[in-house]
Design a protein around this motif. Structure first.
Motif, PDB file in Angstrom:
ATOM      1  N   ASP A  32       0.701  -0.988  -0.112  1.00 49.89           N
ATOM      2  CA  ASP A  32      -0.101  -0.144  -0.030  1.00 49.89           C
ATOM      3  C   ASP A  32       0.944   1.354  -0.111  1.00 49.89           C
ATOM      4  OD1 ASP A  32      -2.591  -1.247   0.236  1.00 49.89           O
ATOM      5  OD2 ASP A  32      -2.175  -1.772   2.270  1.00 49.89           O
ATOM      6  N   HIS A  33       0.307   2.547  -0.628  1.00 50.25           N
ATOM      7  CA  HIS A  33       0.957   3.492  -0.350  1.00 50.25           C
ATOM      8  C   HIS A  33       0.992   4.099   0.962  1.00 50.25           C
ATOM      9  CE1 HIS A  33       1.232   4.052  -4.867  1.00 50.25           C
ATOM     10  NE2 HIS A  33       2.023   4.461  -4.717  1.00 50.25           N
ATOM     11  N   ASP A  34       1.736   4.868   1.568  1.00 46.22           N
ATOM     12  CA  ASP A  34       1.726   5.105   2.776  1.00 46.22           C
ATOM     13  C   ASP A  34       0.657   6.533   2.909  1.00 46.22           C
ATOM     14  OD1 ASP A  34       2.743   7.688   4.834  1.00 46.22           O
ATOM     15  OD2 ASP A  34       4.076   6.236   5.285  1.00 46.22           O
ATOM     16  N   GLN A  35       0.031   6.226   4.113  1.00 45.54           N
ATOM     17  CA  GLN A  35      -1.185   7.044   4.418  1.00 45.54           C
ATOM     18  C   GLN A  35      -0.857   8.581   4.029  1.00 45.54           C
ATOM     19  OE1 GLN A  35      -2.515   6.870   8.297  1.00 45.54           O
ATOM     20  NE2 GLN A  35      -0.693   6.753   9.278  1.00 45.54           N
ATOM     21  N   ALA A  39      -2.558  12.190  -3.548  1.00 42.35           N
ATOM     22  CA  ALA A  39      -3.395  11.528  -4.702  1.00 42.35           C
ATOM     23  C   ALA A  39      -2.410  10.736  -5.589  1.00 42.35           C
ATOM     24  CB  ALA A  39      -4.226  12.360  -5.096  1.00 42.35           C
ATOM     25  N   ASN A  40      -1.153  11.147  -5.880  1.00 44.57           N
ATOM     26  CA  ASN A  40      -0.211  10.659  -6.786  1.00 44.57           C
ATOM     27  C   ASN A  40       0.740   9.504  -6.262  1.00 44.57           C
ATOM     28  OD1 ASN A  40       1.315  12.426  -5.339  1.00 44.57           O
ATOM     29  ND2 ASN A  40       2.329  13.417  -7.132  1.00 44.57           N
ATOM     30  N   GLY A  41       0.566   9.331  -4.866  1.00 38.34           N
ATOM     31  CA  GLY A  41       1.266   8.407  -4.102  1.00 38.34           C
ATOM     32  C   GLY A  41       2.773   8.844  -3.539  1.00 38.34           C
ATOM     33  N   GLU A  42       2.941  10.237  -3.764  1.00 38.82           N
ATOM     34  CA  GLU A  42       4.011  10.757  -3.570  1.00 38.82           C
ATOM     35  C   GLU A  42       3.845  12.061  -2.265  1.00 38.82           C
ATOM     36  OE1 GLU A  42       6.290  10.255  -7.853  1.00 38.82           O
ATOM     37  OE2 GLU A  42       5.509  12.195  -7.160  1.00 38.82           O
ATOM     38  N   TYR A  43       5.021  12.399  -1.735  1.00 40.73           N
ATOM     39  CA  TYR A  43       5.286  13.793  -1.121  1.00 40.73           C
ATOM     40  C   TYR A  43       6.351  14.126  -1.318  1.00 40.73           C
ATOM     41  CZ  TYR A  43       6.756  10.564   2.689  1.00 40.73           C
ATOM     42  OH  TYR A  43       7.259   9.627   3.664  1.00 40.73           O
ATOM     43  N   ARG A 148       9.416  11.860  -2.578  1.00 40.21           N
ATOM     44  CA  ARG A 148       9.409  10.522  -2.266  1.00 40.21           C
ATOM     45  C   ARG A 148       8.177   9.456  -2.408  1.00 40.21           C
ATOM     46  NH1 ARG A 148      11.881   8.740   3.434  1.00 40.21           N
ATOM     47  NH2 ARG A 148      13.563   8.386   2.172  1.00 40.21           N
ATOM     48  N   GLU A 149       8.246   8.548  -3.094  1.00 36.88           N
ATOM     49  CA  GLU A 149       7.017   7.555  -3.096  1.00 36.88           C
ATOM     50  C   GLU A 149       7.230   6.339  -2.290  1.00 36.88           C
ATOM     51  OE1 GLU A 149       4.725   4.792  -6.608  1.00 36.88           O
ATOM     52  OE2 GLU A 149       6.517   5.817  -7.274  1.00 36.88           O
ATOM     53  N   PRO A 150       6.381   6.486  -1.384  1.00 36.48           N
ATOM     54  CA  PRO A 150       6.577   5.329  -0.172  1.00 36.48           C
ATOM     55  C   PRO A 150       5.593   4.215  -0.166  1.00 36.48           C
ATOM     56  CG  PRO A 150       5.459   7.299   0.692  1.00 36.48           C
ATOM     57  CD  PRO A 150       5.390   7.394  -0.677  1.00 36.48           C
ATOM     58  N   ARG A 159       9.086  -1.158   4.491  1.00 37.44           N
ATOM     59  CA  ARG A 159       8.811   0.322   4.260  1.00 37.44           C
ATOM     60  C   ARG A 159       9.650   0.374   2.919  1.00 37.44           C
ATOM     61  NH1 ARG A 159       6.453   5.103   5.259  1.00 37.44           N
ATOM     62  NH2 ARG A 159       7.489   7.106   4.487  1.00 37.44           N
ATOM     63  N   ILE A 160       9.036   0.684   1.642  1.00 37.80           N
ATOM     64  CA  ILE A 160      10.030   0.697   0.592  1.00 37.80           C
ATOM     65  C   ILE A 160       9.690   2.027  -0.007  1.00 37.80           C
ATOM     66  CG2 ILE A 160      10.431  -0.318  -1.711  1.00 37.80           C
ATOM     67  CD1 ILE A 160       9.897  -3.010  -0.793  1.00 37.80           C
ATOM     68  N   THR A 161      10.820   2.851  -0.343  1.00 36.12           N
ATOM     69  CA  THR A 161      10.632   4.210  -0.849  1.00 36.12           C
ATOM     70  C   THR A 161      11.513   4.448  -2.003  1.00 36.12           C
ATOM     71  OG1 THR A 161      12.470   4.958   0.646  1.00 36.12           O
ATOM     72  CG2 THR A 161      10.056   5.246   1.624  1.00 36.12           C
ATOM     73  N   PHE A 162      10.998   5.169  -2.861  1.00 37.61           N
ATOM     74  CA  PHE A 162      11.458   5.639  -4.221  1.00 37.61           C
ATOM     75  C   PHE A 162      11.887   7.175  -4.227  1.00 37.61           C
ATOM     76  CE2 PHE A 162       9.034   1.945  -5.514  1.00 37.61           C
ATOM     77  CZ  PHE A 162       9.970   1.149  -6.122  1.00 37.61           C
ATOM     78  N   ASP A 163      12.822   7.275  -3.853  1.00 34.68           N
ATOM     79  CA  ASP A 163      13.170   8.950  -3.706  1.00 34.68           C
ATOM     80  C   ASP A 163      13.703   9.593  -5.180  1.00 34.68           C
ATOM     81  OD1 ASP A 163      12.583   8.766  -1.165  1.00 34.68           O
ATOM     82  OD2 ASP A 163      14.552   8.618  -0.426  1.00 34.68           O
ATOM     83  N   LYS A 164      13.143  10.313  -5.602  1.00 31.49           N
ATOM     84  CA  LYS A 164      13.084  11.050  -7.035  1.00 31.49           C
ATOM     85  C   LYS A 164      13.647  12.577  -6.862  1.00 31.49           C
ATOM     86  CE  LYS A 164       9.215   8.271  -7.905  1.00 31.49           C
ATOM     87  NZ  LYS A 164       7.652   8.333  -8.303  1.00 31.49           N
TER      88      LYS A 164
END
Length: 237
Positions: A32-35, A39-43, A148-150, A159-164
């Protein structure tokens, strides 16, 4: 710290966009995306990192010291309702984090070298920072900025994160400036993949990640940004 630290495993990799799309596609139906994601799954994350008069955090990381720590002020989505001063502790392949909320006024005071605001006897981390700033000349060094997309998975507390879009700026800049234009510190084709977990990674997640095909790297965003500033003659250390 009187509170017992909770250490977790942390693995880091630098991947390209093609690898990102493949890995994300495998994971998206399992996790799941982090709460807190939008809406785009990122912050958006922006941190102001500190180091002492000897640049201890930088040199210990570059020197491969297995037990070390870093201090930073972190905000999310360039908003001031949540501001944390954090200490990230690294012990071999394990990490722990201690943090305390601070106010915008405290942030402004710290940047103006008024460290008395950190003298809060019942807050051990703030007292540690107060001592570090007075005796080790702990000071702001660099801004680290990224998207970050967590993804999260309850079993194993994975917890897996993609840092862009890793970007950086001089420490004199205001991290709350919405018009701040940090510069790219890494080729936009590359993404930092971080995998954090407690005791184990469930086999379904491990299979989707295919970690065996990835090359672990020392992907410290702090070091990448400090080295970028130095290489572009913006900073000496």
């Amino acid at each position: 710290m009187s509170t017992k630290l909770k250490y977790r495993h942390e693995l880091k990799f630098i991947i390209n966009r093609q690898q990102y799309y493949v890995i994300r596609q495998r994971l998206i139906n399992l996790m799941d995306h982090d709460q807190h994601a939008g809406a785009n799954g990122e912050y958006h994350i922006r941190s102001l990192y500190f180091d002492d008069i000897d640049n201890t955090a930088l040199h210990e990381k570059l020197g491969g010291i297995r037990q070390r720590c870093k201090y930073r002020i972190r905000i999310y989505n360039v908003r001031d309702h949540i501001i944390h001063f954090e200490k990230k502790i690294k012990l071999n392949d394990y990490i722990a984090k201690v943090k305390e909320p601070i106010t915008l006024d405290m942030y402004r005071s710290i940047l103006a070298n008024d460290f008395q605001v950190l003298h809060v006897p019942d807050k051990p981390l703030l007292m540690e920072l107060y001592q570090q700033m007075n005796h080790r000349l702990l000071r702001p060094k660099v801004i680290v900025d990224y998207v970050r997309e967590p993804l999260v998975y309850p079993y194993g507390n994975v917890r897996i994160t993609f840092d862009k879009d890793l970007r950086t700026g001089l420490h004199q800049m205001d991290i709350f400036d919405k018009d701040l234009k940090p510069v790219a510190a890494m080729d936009e084709n590359f993404i930092i993949l971080e995998v954090k977990y407690d005791e184990f990674i469930p086999e379904t997640i491990r299979s989707a990640l295919q970690l065996e095909g990835l090359h672990r790297q020392s992907a410290s965003k702090y070091v990448i940004c400090r080295k970028f500033l130095k290489e572009n003659s913006w900073e000496d250390y």
